[in-house]
Design an enzyme around this catalytic site. Structure first.
Site, PDB file in Angstrom:
ATOM      1  N   THR A  99       0.472  -1.357  -0.181  1.00 37.72           N
ATOM      2  CA  THR A  99      -0.122  -0.044   0.496  1.00 37.72           C
ATOM      3  C   THR A  99       0.921   1.269  -0.098  1.00 37.72           C
ATOM      4  OG1 THR A  99      -1.829  -1.242   1.470  1.00 37.72           O
ATOM      5  CG2 THR A  99      -1.819   1.502   1.459  1.00 37.72           C
ATOM      6  N   SER A 106       1.822  -7.390  -1.133  1.00 37.79           N
ATOM      7  CA  SER A 106       2.201  -8.053   0.126  1.00 37.79           C
ATOM      8  C   SER A 106       1.446  -9.797   0.010  1.00 37.79           C
ATOM      9  CB  SER A 106       2.624  -8.214   1.442  1.00 37.79           C
ATOM     10  OG  SER A 106       1.991  -7.827   2.491  1.00 37.79           O
ATOM     11  N   THR A 165       1.462  -4.695   4.320  1.00 35.12           N
ATOM     12  CA  THR A 165       1.631  -4.860   5.406  1.00 35.12           C
ATOM     13  C   THR A 165       1.321  -6.000   5.621  1.00 35.12           C
ATOM     14  OG1 THR A 165      -0.462  -3.680   5.640  1.00 35.12           O
ATOM     15  CG2 THR A 165       1.180  -1.990   6.091  1.00 35.12           C
ATOM     16  N   ASP A 166       0.152  -6.513   4.930  1.00 35.42           N
ATOM     17  CA  ASP A 166      -0.425  -7.614   5.134  1.00 35.42           C
ATOM     18  C   ASP A 166       0.561  -8.760   5.228  1.00 35.42           C
ATOM     19  OD1 ASP A 166      -2.765  -6.523   5.036  1.00 35.42           O
ATOM     20  OD2 ASP A 166      -2.922  -7.462   2.753  1.00 35.42           O
TER      21      ASP A 166
HETATM   22  C1  SIN Z   1       0.069  -5.415   0.781  1.00 42.12           C
HETATM   23  O1  SIN Z   1      -0.209  -6.331   1.996  1.00 42.12           O
HETATM   24  O2  SIN Z   1       0.654  -5.405  -0.004  1.00 42.12           O
HETATM   25  C2  SIN Z   1      -1.570  -4.314   0.657  1.00 42.12           C
HETATM   26  C3  SIN Z   1      -1.763  -3.932   2.324  1.00 42.12           C
HETATM   27  C4  SIN Z   1      -0.340  -2.679   2.552  1.00 42.12           C
HETATM   28  O3  SIN Z   1       0.288  -2.677   2.526  1.00 42.12           O
HETATM   29  O4  SIN Z   1      -1.674  -2.511   4.156  1.00 42.12           O
END
Ligand code: SIN
Length: 330
Positions: free
Chosen positions: A14, A61, A94-95
């Protein structure tokens, strides 16, 4: 004035995400903006550190693989062996950030700072958090206080240990927490403040830091326990070649009584079983019965991190006693 050199590795997420307009914070594409373009939008970084960039991948991710984690690890080790590079920042979705962070925590061969950073709002949003998170991550990466602290995660002004941190909110800016142990410290303007540190083995002390990682890994699956489930997943996993299974059990590592026999048999036939919990905080205390049957206790590692540790242990041919020792110390 002398400024330290930092290598910034982009992997997507993100923080590099784009939405159709600036008020859209939920529907967007992760991994759209190149890391060089991303930091061009933060000119203040030039006054903080010398920054070199490399785009390792540009993905959501959820699509991260163990192969990408190995590539990242090998690049980080190579860059950190350079005298002029004083630290690494990895921009990551973040995932699955906590899994990559823990993998790197176990496999990096340097005490120099390695910091993972992400964002909850896409780069195109009003009040996007990626810019401030990135500035904070660079401050942490150049700080003398960050040396030999293991891999760090910087989100929402806080610094976390890779081993303890988890994503605990689906959308909030405060999505990352270490529920049981708290953050290691915070970033306050230029101030990087640590108040505690992880005592588990990491980086140079980890038994995986010097291993030659190949791109073929043992299959380790996770079974999430729910009331009244059939438990046929464990049989299917074993039949399909799982070398290890992490159980996200009830409470303090409990499972349905009918299922216990299946686990014992699985251990007897050579599948390594690790018991963790579906509960978000606290640890599994290995009961006598579990010890006698050779089930490994995950301690306070969540199922997704227990899987990473078990993959590394199996990839390096550790036996059951060694695996239990690794779970007690890493
Ligand atoms: C991801 O993990 O690539 C999408 C969600 C995020 O980064 O918050």
């Amino acid at each position: 004035m002398y400024k330290k050199k930092i290598m910034l590795l982009g992997t997507g997420g993100t923080i590099a995400g784009k939405a159709v307009n600036s008020v859209e914070t939920a529907m967007y594409e992760a991994g759209q903006i190149n890391i060089k373009d991303l930091i061009r939008e933060i000119p203040v970084l030039e006054s903080i550190a010398q920054i070199e960039c490399e785009q390792v991948c540009n993905i959501d991710s959820a699509d991260i693989t163990l192969e990408i984690m190995v590539e990242l690890r090998n690049k980080i080790n190579k860059y950190l062996s350079r005298e002029d590079i004083k630290g690494i920042v990895v921009a990551h979705g973040t995932d699955t950030l906590e899994e990559t962070a823990y993998f790197l925590n176990l496999t990096i061969t340097s005490s120099k700072p390695v910091v993972l950073v992400g964002a909850m709002r896409p780069a195109t949003a009003f009040s996007a958090d990626g810019i401030m998170n990135m500035i904070n991550a660079i401050y942490v990466a150049i700080s003398e206080h960050s040396i030999n602290k293991g891999v760090l995660v910087v989100m929402n002004d806080r610094i976390y240990a890779a081993r303890e941190v988890s994503k605990t909110h689906t959308t909030g800016l405060d999505a990352f927490t270490s529920l049981e142990l708290g953050s290691l410290g915070n970033v306050n303007g230029e101030g990087v403040n640590f108040y505690q540190q992880s005592l588990r083995k990491h980086t140079l002390e980890s038994c995986f830091s010097k291993i030659d990682l190949k791109n073929s890994f043992p299959i380790v699956d996770v079974v999430y326990c729910v009331a009244g489930m059939s438990y046929r997943t464990i049989e299917l996993f074993i039949k399909n070649g799982s070398q290890g299974i992490v159980i996200a059990g009830f409470g303090n590592g409990n499972i349905n009584s009918k299922f216990k026999e299946k686990l014992k048999n699985a251990v007897k036939t050579g599948t390594v079983i690790v018991m963790s919990s579906r509960v978000a905080s606290g640890e599994i205390v290995a009961g006598q019965a579990a010890k006698e049957t050779g089930i490994i206790c995950a301690g306070n590692l969540n199922p997704q991190k227990a899987r990473i540790l078990l993959i590394l242990a199996l990839a390096t041919n550790k036996n059951l006693n060694e695996i239990q020792e690794i779970f007690a110390t890493h």
